[in-house]
Design a protein around this motif. Sequence first.
Motif, short mmCIF file in Angstrom:
data_model
loop_
_atom_site.label_atom_id
_atom_site.label_comp_id
_atom_site.label_asym_id
_atom_site.label_seq_id
_atom_site.Cartn_x
_atom_site.Cartn_y
_atom_site.Cartn_z
N VAL A 249 0.86 -1.19 0.00
CA VAL A 249 0.00 0.00 0.00
C VAL A 249 0.90 1.24 0.00
O VAL A 249 1.82 1.34 0.80
N ASP A 250 0.60 2.19 -0.91
CA ASP A 250 1.35 3.45 -0.91
C ASP A 250 0.97 4.28 0.31
O ASP A 250 -0.12 4.10 0.88
N LYS A 251 1.82 5.20 0.66
CA LYS A 251 1.59 6.03 1.85
C LYS A 251 0.27 6.78 1.76
O LYS A 251 -0.46 6.90 2.75
N GLU A 252 -0.06 7.26 0.56
CA GLU A 252 -1.28 8.05 0.38
C GLU A 252 -2.54 7.18 0.45
O GLU A 252 -3.65 7.68 0.63
N GLU A 253 -2.36 5.86 0.30
CA GLU A 253 -3.50 4.94 0.28
C GLU A 253 -3.67 4.17 1.58
O GLU A 253 -4.51 3.27 1.67
N LEU A 254 -2.89 4.50 2.59
CA LEU A 254 -2.97 3.78 3.86
C LEU A 254 -4.35 3.94 4.49
O LEU A 254 -4.96 5.01 4.42
N SER A 255 -4.83 2.87 5.13
CA SER A 255 -6.09 2.93 5.86
C SER A 255 -5.91 2.31 7.24
O SER A 255 -4.92 1.60 7.50
N VAL A 256 -6.86 2.57 8.11
CA VAL A 256 -6.79 2.11 9.50
C VAL A 256 -6.55 0.60 9.56
O VAL A 256 -7.20 -0.18 8.88
N PHE A 305 10.58 5.61 6.25
CA PHE A 305 9.39 4.88 5.82
C PHE A 305 9.65 4.18 4.48
O PHE A 305 10.16 4.79 3.54
N ILE A 306 9.28 2.90 4.39
CA ILE A 306 9.51 2.16 3.14
C ILE A 306 8.23 1.56 2.55
O ILE A 306 8.27 0.98 1.47
N GLY A 307 7.10 1.71 3.26
CA GLY A 307 5.86 1.21 2.67
C GLY A 307 4.90 0.65 3.68
O GLY A 307 5.22 0.46 4.86
N GLY A 308 3.69 0.40 3.19
CA GLY A 308 2.65 -0.18 4.03
C GLY A 308 2.17 -1.51 3.48
O GLY A 308 2.40 -1.82 2.31
N LYS A 309 1.51 -2.29 4.33
CA LYS A 309 0.96 -3.57 3.91
C LYS A 309 -0.46 -3.72 4.46
O LYS A 309 -0.70 -3.46 5.65
#
Length: 325
Positions: A249-256, A305-309
């Motif tokens: 997940v991109d930083k701008e697309e992160l969700s709770v 920061f390297i990313g979200g999952k």
Amino acid sequence: MRRYYAFTAIFILIIIFISVNVHANVTYIKEGNNPPKIAKKNKKQTHRKDKNKHSLTSPNLSTTFHKAKKGDTLLSLSKKYSLSVSELKEINNLRSTKIRIGQKVLLKRTGAKTYTVKRGDDIWKIAKRFNIDVDELKDINNLKTDQLKPGLRIFLEQKAELEKTKTHEAPLLQTHIEGEIGGVLESEQHSLEEKVTLIAKKLLNIPYRFGGNSLHGIDCSAFVKKVYSLIDINLPRSAREQFLEGNSVDKEELSVGDLVFFRTYASFPSHVGIYLGNNLFIHASSIDKKVTIDSLETPYYMKRFIGGKKIIEEKDDKEKLDEKG
């Protein structure tokens, strides 16, 4: 004639010497005394003499340090204080057995074990010398580089007061937290993502401890694993392995409820937290030494920061596929 007088004088001196010694060891019997009483009295006096003699020669073992005097060596101090030379060297971070006059030699360790960096030292040499994992040593001291300045004092273990909750408080704390988490899990008003963040917040201020996985102390990946396990999602133990789970997940697309990853002390993902929304995430912080909330906009975390999952979405997709199958 002179020989006669000399012999007589020597004889008299011998008699006087014997009389004095005999008198010193003679016990005069007074009225009311009997052999058992006399023996008991003499035994007490002998014990008192021995005790006094011992107190003059025994070192004060409660002393924290010894100020070296002329003629002192680590070997002599080890015999005096019943410590091995190797113990003294370790406590004082000494490479040789040489000590100088006036030097304060520690006799027991106080607080967490530390080491003072010397010229030519780097993180790898120190880790090897004290048989500590390099990543753990960096994490304990929040180090961002392998190069260390001479004179810097670094910790070789976590500070005791931060390692665990007080023993008598732990059962009460655990019962309280389990009760609150149970209420969240039973609620039908929250989505899985919301439950993840609510559960995570119930663990705020739990002490941080590298390698820990309990209320006594927990690290970042164990914290994430613990929270997700409570909604029946089993994640790997390390941040490096957790980074391989879920969908990117991109930083701008992160969700709770998403996981956020960072490179801190290593080239691979070495830190992880749970996204709360509004650029905030909750994590077990080695900097703050507890579970806390920080912002992704903080320069330190923004740079690393390297990313979200997304983990929960993947689980839901698997369940749908299982239902179709």
